[in-house]
Design a protein around this motif. Structure first.
Motif, short mmCIF file in Angstrom:
data_model
loop_
_atom_site.label_atom_id
_atom_site.label_comp_id
_atom_site.label_asym_id
_atom_site.label_seq_id
_atom_site.Cartn_x
_atom_site.Cartn_y
_atom_site.Cartn_z
N ILE A 93 14.54 15.12 7.37
CA ILE A 93 14.07 13.79 7.39
C ILE A 93 15.02 13.11 8.42
N ALA A 94 14.38 12.54 9.44
CA ALA A 94 15.41 11.93 10.45
C ALA A 94 14.41 10.91 11.15
N PRO A 95 15.05 9.73 11.89
CA PRO A 95 14.28 8.74 12.56
C PRO A 95 13.42 9.30 13.51
N SER A 96 13.73 10.43 14.35
CA SER A 96 12.89 11.18 15.07
C SER A 96 13.16 12.52 15.25
N ILE A 97 12.23 13.18 15.50
CA ILE A 97 12.56 14.78 15.43
C ILE A 97 11.68 15.29 16.95
N ALA A 98 12.32 16.28 17.59
CA ALA A 98 11.82 16.77 18.54
C ALA A 98 10.46 17.43 18.58
N ASP A 99 9.60 17.31 19.32
CA ASP A 99 8.18 17.64 19.22
C ASP A 99 8.22 19.09 18.77
N ILE A 100 8.78 20.18 19.84
CA ILE A 100 8.48 21.42 19.64
C ILE A 100 8.95 21.90 18.17
N PHE A 101 10.38 21.44 17.84
CA PHE A 101 10.86 21.53 16.62
C PHE A 101 10.17 21.25 15.50
N TYR A 102 9.45 20.14 15.75
CA TYR A 102 8.64 19.45 14.50
C TYR A 102 7.42 20.00 14.48
N PRO A 116 11.92 5.13 9.45
CA PRO A 116 12.41 4.08 10.38
C PRO A 116 13.93 4.49 10.00
N ARG A 117 14.76 3.85 10.86
CA ARG A 117 16.25 4.02 10.66
C ARG A 117 16.80 3.32 9.45
N ALA A 118 16.30 2.10 8.94
CA ALA A 118 16.33 1.29 8.03
C ALA A 118 16.51 2.22 6.57
N GLN A 119 15.30 3.01 6.68
CA GLN A 119 15.14 3.94 5.36
C GLN A 119 16.02 5.18 5.44
N ILE A 120 16.18 5.53 6.81
CA ILE A 120 17.08 6.72 6.92
C ILE A 120 18.58 6.42 6.47
N ASP A 121 18.83 4.89 6.81
CA ASP A 121 20.31 4.77 6.25
C ASP A 121 20.41 4.74 4.82
N ILE A 122 19.34 4.18 3.91
CA ILE A 122 19.35 4.33 2.70
C ILE A 122 19.35 5.69 2.00
N THR A 145 11.41 10.50 -3.73
CA THR A 145 11.92 9.59 -5.23
C THR A 145 13.41 10.04 -5.08
N THR A 146 14.05 8.69 -5.24
CA THR A 146 15.57 8.87 -5.06
C THR A 146 15.85 7.97 -6.32
N VAL A 147 17.31 7.94 -6.89
CA VAL A 147 17.49 7.04 -7.97
C VAL A 147 17.58 5.65 -7.55
N ALA A 148 17.46 5.20 -6.05
CA ALA A 148 17.11 3.70 -5.78
C ALA A 148 15.60 3.42 -5.60
N GLY A 149 14.70 4.24 -5.86
CA GLY A 149 13.42 4.09 -6.06
C GLY A 149 12.69 4.89 -4.85
N PRO A 150 11.21 4.80 -4.98
CA PRO A 150 10.60 5.78 -4.06
C PRO A 150 10.54 5.31 -2.63
N ILE A 151 10.22 6.19 -1.44
CA ILE A 151 10.00 5.73 -0.25
C ILE A 151 8.86 6.63 0.15
N GLY A 152 7.82 5.89 0.79
CA GLY A 152 6.67 6.50 1.38
C GLY A 152 6.76 6.98 2.72
N PHE A 153 6.22 8.09 2.98
CA PHE A 153 6.11 8.76 4.50
C PHE A 153 4.69 9.11 4.69
N SER A 154 4.44 9.29 6.12
CA SER A 154 3.15 9.55 6.53
C SER A 154 3.14 11.06 7.26
N VAL A 155 2.04 11.81 7.07
CA VAL A 155 1.94 12.94 7.48
C VAL A 155 0.40 13.24 7.99
#
Length: 205
Positions: A93-102, A116-122, A145-155
């Motif tokens: 999980i990162a703010p951005s991931i290089a294309d080929i590695f991705y 987003p960086r704000a969610q990464i910081d959390i 899912t974390t102890v601080a609550g859920p975070i959604g992501f897209s794929v």
């Protein structure tokens, strides 16, 4: 390829930008033709420091990696995701991931998530604390899912389906085996000389 559905485990924080594939797996380990054993060389230079996060409990058993921008940049070596997978990490999980590695991650059963960086910081702050480093990544619902609550992501839909089914590029191609055989049969009947051109050229060399 092992299907990816729900992953529960320790998340390791790696608050460093531009981690390239040579840092993930140094070039001197690329001579192998098998994937087994590469995990012990993961981040080999960084792990020379006994205080490096993956050398310490509970992160030495991490299954999730939280990183910063441009993770996986550099060369296209597929050995980098192989090493992560062999170590036990199946989600990056990162703010951005290089294309080929991705792309290579999806081909090897690893789920790469850009947030987003704000969610990464959390997530990074949670991962730094052993008491909150445990997380669950649920691909069907696309939530972390974390102890601080859920975070959604897209794929992307197709990639999600392939991970859920444990299908890599070869497995996807084999789904069309009958169609390929029909095509080759028709080709051999209409242009019977074609299958013999390539072998003849190879023999001439």
């Amino acid at each position: 390829m092992t299907p990816f559905t729900t992953l529960t485990g320790i998340a390791a924080p790696l608050p460093v930008t531009n981690i390239d594939t040579d840092k993930i797996l140094a070039g001197r380990y690329l001579k192998t033709i098998t994937r087994a054993g590469l995990g012990r060389h993961l981040f080999s230079t960084l792990r020379e420091n006994p205080d490096f996060i993956l050398n310490r409990m509970p992160w030495s058993s991490a299954r999730i990696l939280i990183a910063l921008d441009n993770f996986g940049c550099g060369s296209s070596r597929e050995h980098a995701p192989w090493a992560l997978l062999d170590f036990g990490i199946r989600c990056v999980i990162a703010p951005s991931i290089a294309d080929i590695f991705y792309n290579n991650c999806f081909k090897n059963g690893i789920l790469p998530i850009a947030l987003p960086r704000a969610q990464i910081d959390i997530l990074m702050d949670l991962a730094k604390n052993p008491e909150s480093a445990g997380m669950t990544v649920d691909l069907p619902s696309q939530t972390i899912t974390t102890v601080a609550g859920p975070i959604g992501f897209s794929v992307e839909v197709t990639r999600k389906q392939n991970l859920l089914a444990g299908m890599d590029d070869i497995a996807n191609t084999l789904e069309f085996s009958r169609e390929i055989e029909k095509f080759e049969t028709l080709r051999d009947r209409v242009t019977p000389w074609v299958p013999h051109i390539a072998p003849a050229r190879l023999r001439s060399k």
